[in-house]
Write a protein that holds these residues in place. Sequence first.
Motif, short mmCIF file in Angstrom:
data_model
loop_
_atom_site.label_atom_id
_atom_site.label_comp_id
_atom_site.label_asym_id
_atom_site.label_seq_id
_atom_site.Cartn_x
_atom_site.Cartn_y
_atom_site.Cartn_z
N SER A 6 0.78 -1.13 -0.09
CA SER A 6 -0.04 0.02 -0.06
C SER A 6 0.87 1.12 0.05
O SER A 6 0.66 2.24 -0.66
N ARG A 9 2.37 1.85 -3.36
CA ARG A 9 1.23 2.23 -4.30
C ARG A 9 1.58 3.80 -4.31
O ARG A 9 1.45 4.60 -5.10
N THR A 13 2.85 6.19 -7.10
CA THR A 13 2.03 6.99 -7.99
C THR A 13 2.26 8.35 -7.71
O THR A 13 2.05 9.29 -8.65
N THR A 22 -3.84 8.76 -7.06
CA THR A 22 -4.72 7.95 -7.77
C THR A 22 -5.03 6.49 -7.35
O THR A 22 -6.06 5.87 -7.85
N SER A 23 -4.27 6.17 -6.48
CA SER A 23 -4.60 4.94 -5.71
C SER A 23 -4.83 5.09 -4.31
O SER A 23 -4.23 5.88 -3.63
N HIS A 308 -4.27 -7.02 -11.59
CA HIS A 308 -2.91 -6.72 -11.21
C HIS A 308 -2.20 -8.19 -11.39
O HIS A 308 -1.41 -8.80 -10.59
N ASN A 330 -5.64 -3.27 -14.85
CA ASN A 330 -4.69 -3.07 -13.95
C ASN A 330 -3.68 -4.21 -14.16
O ASN A 330 -2.89 -4.57 -13.27
N SER A 419 -9.32 -1.13 -5.50
CA SER A 419 -8.87 0.03 -5.80
C SER A 419 -8.39 -0.11 -7.21
O SER A 419 -7.89 -1.16 -7.77
N ASP A 421 -5.37 1.19 -10.13
CA ASP A 421 -4.12 2.25 -9.80
C ASP A 421 -3.99 2.68 -11.31
O ASP A 421 -4.54 2.31 -12.37
N ASN A 422 -3.43 3.86 -11.21
CA ASN A 422 -3.01 4.68 -12.49
C ASN A 422 -2.21 3.58 -13.44
O ASN A 422 -1.15 3.11 -13.08
N VAL A 426 1.33 0.90 -13.06
CA VAL A 426 0.75 -0.55 -12.72
C VAL A 426 2.20 -1.54 -13.11
O VAL A 426 2.41 -2.51 -12.36
N ILE A 429 4.16 -1.75 -9.84
CA ILE A 429 3.42 -2.26 -8.91
C ILE A 429 3.37 -3.84 -8.94
O ILE A 429 3.52 -4.58 -8.20
#
Length: 440
Positions: A6, A9, A13, A22-23, A308, A330, A419, A421-422, A426, A429
């Motif tokens: 977290s 992120r 970001t 954005t996350s 993800h 994502n 959530s 993510d931008n 990605v 992450i």
Amino acid sequence: MSFSRSHARLIVTTLACGMALTSLAVPAQGQSRGPAVPVERAVLPANDGWASDSGGTTGGSTAEADHVYTVTTWAEFRTALAAAKDTPSIIRVKGTLDALSDSAGNTHTCDDYAVPGYDFDKYLAAYDPAVWGYENEVSGEQEDLRAASAKRQDAQIKASVPANTTIVGVGRDARILGGSLQVRGVDNVIIRNLTFEDASDCFPQWDPTDTELGNWNSEYDNLVLYGSTHVWVDHNTFTDGRRPDGQQPYYFGRLFQQHDGHLDIVRGADLVTASWNVFTDHDKTMLIGNSDSASATDRGKLRVTLHHNQFKNLVERAPRVRFGRVDAYNNHYVVQKSGYGHSFGIGIESQLVAEKNAFTIPRGVNRGLILKKWKDAPVTTSGNYVNGRYVDLLAVHNARIPEETLRPDAGWTPVLRTSVDNPRVVPLIVDSWAGTGRIR
């Protein structure tokens, strides 16, 4: 200093975007805020994809002590699965489970499963197109012996997963080698933190009628969800590992294909979330719906969320979709320079939403190949980035491959997301946190 996913992120970001975050910071996956929950007791978080719908997915999280098993061999694993009998159960996998090994743990090879009389050189001689031709499927003594050998392997390497079960790898090196997990006609299964390697068919069949040039066809997916519901597949790694397709020989001018799918979701399977997995170095990666003629079982089903995940150095099917309402967001697609076929396959009555994914593509690879039209069906693509820049995947596809024009708008809007993510962050992450041994 160490960071949770977290925190990572938030940091990446901020650095990548230079603007408002954005996350949202989220708790460790599969856990709720508050005291830490052991990985084997974790449940799918609320709103985390289709598997969270209609009651959610809890697997064997409520298992009593006598239904918690720790296994170190393939034989122990199959015994534990049989003992579970749909009662909430947790199976902890330690080390490598070699599916070709016998009950004593002795390693076997493909030759150990061949029936007397089967000889691959004789098989090649009998069905050489110069002798057999391309008009008829193979038959006769060597084909019968091949089929009998395949049946022996089938009985050895398949393992059936019952309802209300969690299967979780212990540590960073839990692995199922050469095995095929079958999740058939059951509800409420969680599979996490395992490496699935090389579910290899020892006895592929030559089919001279498959295309004009024939093909070698194989069985065995690493993991197949067949008519099952509420399944969460998380933080696993799928790979051909020791036996990559690119190193296999050619016979009759065709690749000796020994692998089928990494993860196939078929025959009315429904309410599935696949998150934070790595799929790498493979051909036919993920099939969602395996037949155009399966409308009776598949229409209204095959609802799958993919988020993800890393899809790396694959040829095709990431995924290929028929009928399903699939949400793919994502994910990070790392495309190989040669041999790339497509990422998203658009099949009959599919409703794919592909949003805010990231693609890393080498120079010279046609971006129009990301989408592949198999049958006419609408698709939603928005907010996807290629090599750090926004690309309208649908427009690029239709401009570069006009003979396969696709229609926009899948006709639905996903809401089961935790959530998002931008897409510009990605790759960092996903590459940092996806796969076996990275659950936090």
